[in-house]
Design a protein around this motif. Structure first.
Motif, short mmCIF file in Angstrom:
data_model
loop_
_atom_site.label_atom_id
_atom_site.label_comp_id
_atom_site.label_asym_id
_atom_site.label_seq_id
_atom_site.Cartn_x
_atom_site.Cartn_y
_atom_site.Cartn_z
N ARG A 191 1.03 -1.15 -0.04
CA ARG A 191 -0.19 0.01 -0.15
C ARG A 191 1.01 1.11 -0.16
NH1 ARG A 191 -4.91 -1.76 3.30
NH2 ARG A 191 -5.13 -3.81 2.57
N GLY A 192 0.36 2.23 -0.52
CA GLY A 192 1.28 3.47 -0.60
C GLY A 192 1.01 4.38 -1.85
N ASP A 193 1.76 5.29 -1.81
CA ASP A 193 1.45 6.60 -2.63
C ASP A 193 2.59 7.49 -2.93
OD1 ASP A 193 0.02 8.65 -4.21
OD2 ASP A 193 -1.52 8.74 -2.87
N LYS A 194 2.67 8.22 -3.78
CA LYS A 194 3.76 9.28 -3.86
C LYS A 194 4.22 9.78 -2.45
CE LYS A 194 2.94 10.93 -8.49
NZ LYS A 194 2.10 12.19 -9.22
N ALA A 195 5.40 10.19 -2.19
CA ALA A 195 5.78 10.78 -0.75
C ALA A 195 5.02 11.86 -0.49
CB ALA A 195 7.39 10.98 -1.01
N ASP A 196 4.76 13.01 -1.38
CA ASP A 196 4.03 14.00 -1.12
C ASP A 196 2.48 13.90 -0.64
OD1 ASP A 196 5.97 15.56 -1.52
OD2 ASP A 196 5.76 16.50 -3.78
N ASN A 197 2.00 12.49 -1.17
CA ASN A 197 0.58 12.22 -0.68
C ASN A 197 0.61 11.45 0.56
OD1 ASN A 197 0.20 13.43 -3.17
ND2 ASN A 197 -0.36 11.55 -4.09
N LEU A 198 1.68 11.22 0.99
CA LEU A 198 1.56 10.25 2.54
C LEU A 198 1.00 11.10 3.49
CD1 LEU A 198 4.05 7.33 2.89
CD2 LEU A 198 1.86 7.52 1.63
N SER A 199 0.87 12.36 3.67
CA SER A 199 0.34 13.09 4.44
C SER A 199 -1.10 13.24 4.54
CB SER A 199 0.88 14.62 4.55
OG SER A 199 0.61 15.03 3.47
N ASP A 200 -1.57 12.90 3.23
CA ASP A 200 -3.00 12.61 3.28
C ASP A 200 -3.80 11.12 3.49
OD1 ASP A 200 -3.20 15.17 2.43
OD2 ASP A 200 -2.82 14.94 0.47
N TRP A 201 -2.63 10.11 3.95
CA TRP A 201 -3.02 9.03 4.32
C TRP A 201 -3.20 8.57 5.74
CZ3 TRP A 201 -2.71 4.21 1.46
CH2 TRP A 201 -2.52 4.20 -0.09
N LEU A 202 -3.99 7.67 6.05
CA LEU A 202 -4.00 7.09 7.32
C LEU A 202 -2.76 6.14 7.45
CD1 LEU A 202 -5.62 7.23 10.18
CD2 LEU A 202 -6.87 5.32 9.16
N TRP A 203 -1.96 6.36 8.43
CA TRP A 203 -0.89 5.53 8.69
C TRP A 203 -1.54 4.35 9.33
CZ3 TRP A 203 4.96 7.03 8.32
CH2 TRP A 203 5.14 7.97 7.28
N ASP A 204 -1.65 3.34 9.01
CA ASP A 204 -2.26 2.11 9.50
C ASP A 204 -1.75 0.67 9.16
OD1 ASP A 204 -4.33 1.29 11.56
OD2 ASP A 204 -5.69 0.85 9.93
N PHE A 205 -2.27 -0.29 9.67
CA PHE A 205 -2.14 -1.63 8.92
C PHE A 205 -3.12 -1.53 7.87
CE2 PHE A 205 -3.80 -5.84 8.88
CZ PHE A 205 -3.04 -6.72 8.35
N ASP A 206 -4.07 -1.31 7.93
CA ASP A 206 -5.12 -1.00 6.88
C ASP A 206 -4.91 0.39 6.29
OD1 ASP A 206 -7.02 -1.79 4.96
OD2 ASP A 206 -8.73 -1.26 6.48
N ALA A 207 -3.71 0.81 5.81
CA ALA A 207 -3.20 1.98 5.38
C ALA A 207 -4.41 2.52 4.02
CB ALA A 207 -1.93 2.12 5.00
N ARG A 208 -4.79 3.76 4.19
CA ARG A 208 -5.56 4.12 3.02
C ARG A 208 -5.72 5.60 3.06
NH1 ARG A 208 -9.59 6.06 6.03
NH2 ARG A 208 -10.34 5.04 7.80
N PRO A 209 -6.15 6.28 1.91
CA PRO A 209 -6.34 7.67 1.82
C PRO A 209 -7.22 8.02 3.18
CG PRO A 209 -6.49 7.03 -0.26
CD PRO A 209 -6.40 5.67 0.61
#
Ligand code: GSH
Length: 272
Positions: free
Chosen positions: A32-50
């Protein structure tokens, strides 16, 4: 069957350590993941998601500035921080999310342990495995400095001191690898492909990301740490091993897209 779940910014050469090993071992990783700049718009979790609006009101979500990288606030669940006490990415988890593994070299070891008994990517015995560990530890010493360098370049505040120290650490790392490879073409440890080789290739790719910052390097009158031709003259065994493995069928699906993009950045910069 998925053997490991991972969350990271993408592309990330540190995460590639795991995906290359997984390809060799034929094990499945759920990424799971996204561009570095977008990770601040993600929930950092085992079930990671926007993130969704309601996440901002959750009492179990800790919002804090990053200690390393990322200019913005990050949103990490308490469950994530329990599994990942250092709160960093790449972050790996056992399939049920109960066990967190961090540090890309440890995640790499986990993949080798999970899938590679037949391939011995983590050594044939305790001595070989420990020698592989030695290379992984030496790589981490260098990686710590290349991280400081790349983050400084991305913030456009890199100094000549940071760059010189990076070049010095790279020199020490490559000198050791070059010496270990004398007379070997298959692998750094006992001339057999192992996770030491995977780690080596990915760390060289990582520092080569300076090519995304050539304008900053030029404007600040810095020089380049990753100069393939110059390095090849000084460390012929290490750099030809790097080049060979970049083309290897198990490595290239991860390495090629990143290195081609960086080569294009370099070409575009030289043509300006
Ligand atoms: N040596 C570690 C580096 C991991 C690391 O420092 N990750 C940074 C991004 S480059 C991070 O996740 N920072 C998040 C934070 O500081 O909250 C590895 O190889 O995995």
């Amino acid at each position: 069957m998925v053997a490991l779940r991972m969350f990271s910014y993408l592309p990330n050469p540190r995460l590639m350590k795991a995906t290359i090993a997984a390809r060799l071992c034929e094990i499945e990783i759920d990424i799971r993941g996204d561009k570095a700049d977008n990770l601040s718009d993600w929930l950092w979790d085992f079930d990671a998601r926007p993130l969704v609006n309601s996440d901002y009101d959750r009492t179990d979500v800790v919002s804090k500035s990053a200690h390393t990288g990322f200019g913005k606030k990050l949103y990490k669940t308490e469950q994530f921080l329990m599994a990942q006490p250092f709160g960093t990415v790449p972050a790996a988890f056992s399939p049920d999310g109960t066990v967190g593994i961090w540090e890309s070299n440890s995640i790499l070891r986990a993949v080798a342990r999970l899938g590679c008994t037949s391939k011995n990517l983590y050594g044939a015995d305790a001595y070989e495995a420990s020698r592989i560990d030695s290379f992984l530890d030496s790589a981490l010493v260098f990686a710590r400095q290349s991280q400081i360098y790349l983050l400084a370049l991305s913030k456009s505040d890199c100094t000549i001191e940071i760059q010189k120290e990076t070049a010095r650490c790279f020199d020490i790392f490559l000198r050791g690898v070059d010496s270990a490879l004398a007379g070997s073409v298959h692998g750094i440890v006992n001339n057999k492909l192992s996770i030491a080789d995977i780690c080596f290739v990915c760390e060289v790719c990582q520092v080569s990301r300076e090519r995304a910052h050539l304008k900053t390097i030029s404007e600040n009158r810095l020089y380049r740490v990753y100069d393939f031709d110059a390095l090849s003259l000084e460390f012929p065994n290490a750099m030809s091993h790097f080049d060979r493995l970049c083309k290897n069928e198990f490595f290239s699906p991860d390495i090629d897209p990143l290195m081609s993009k960086l080569a294009k950045r370099e070409k575009d910069f030289n043509n300006v």
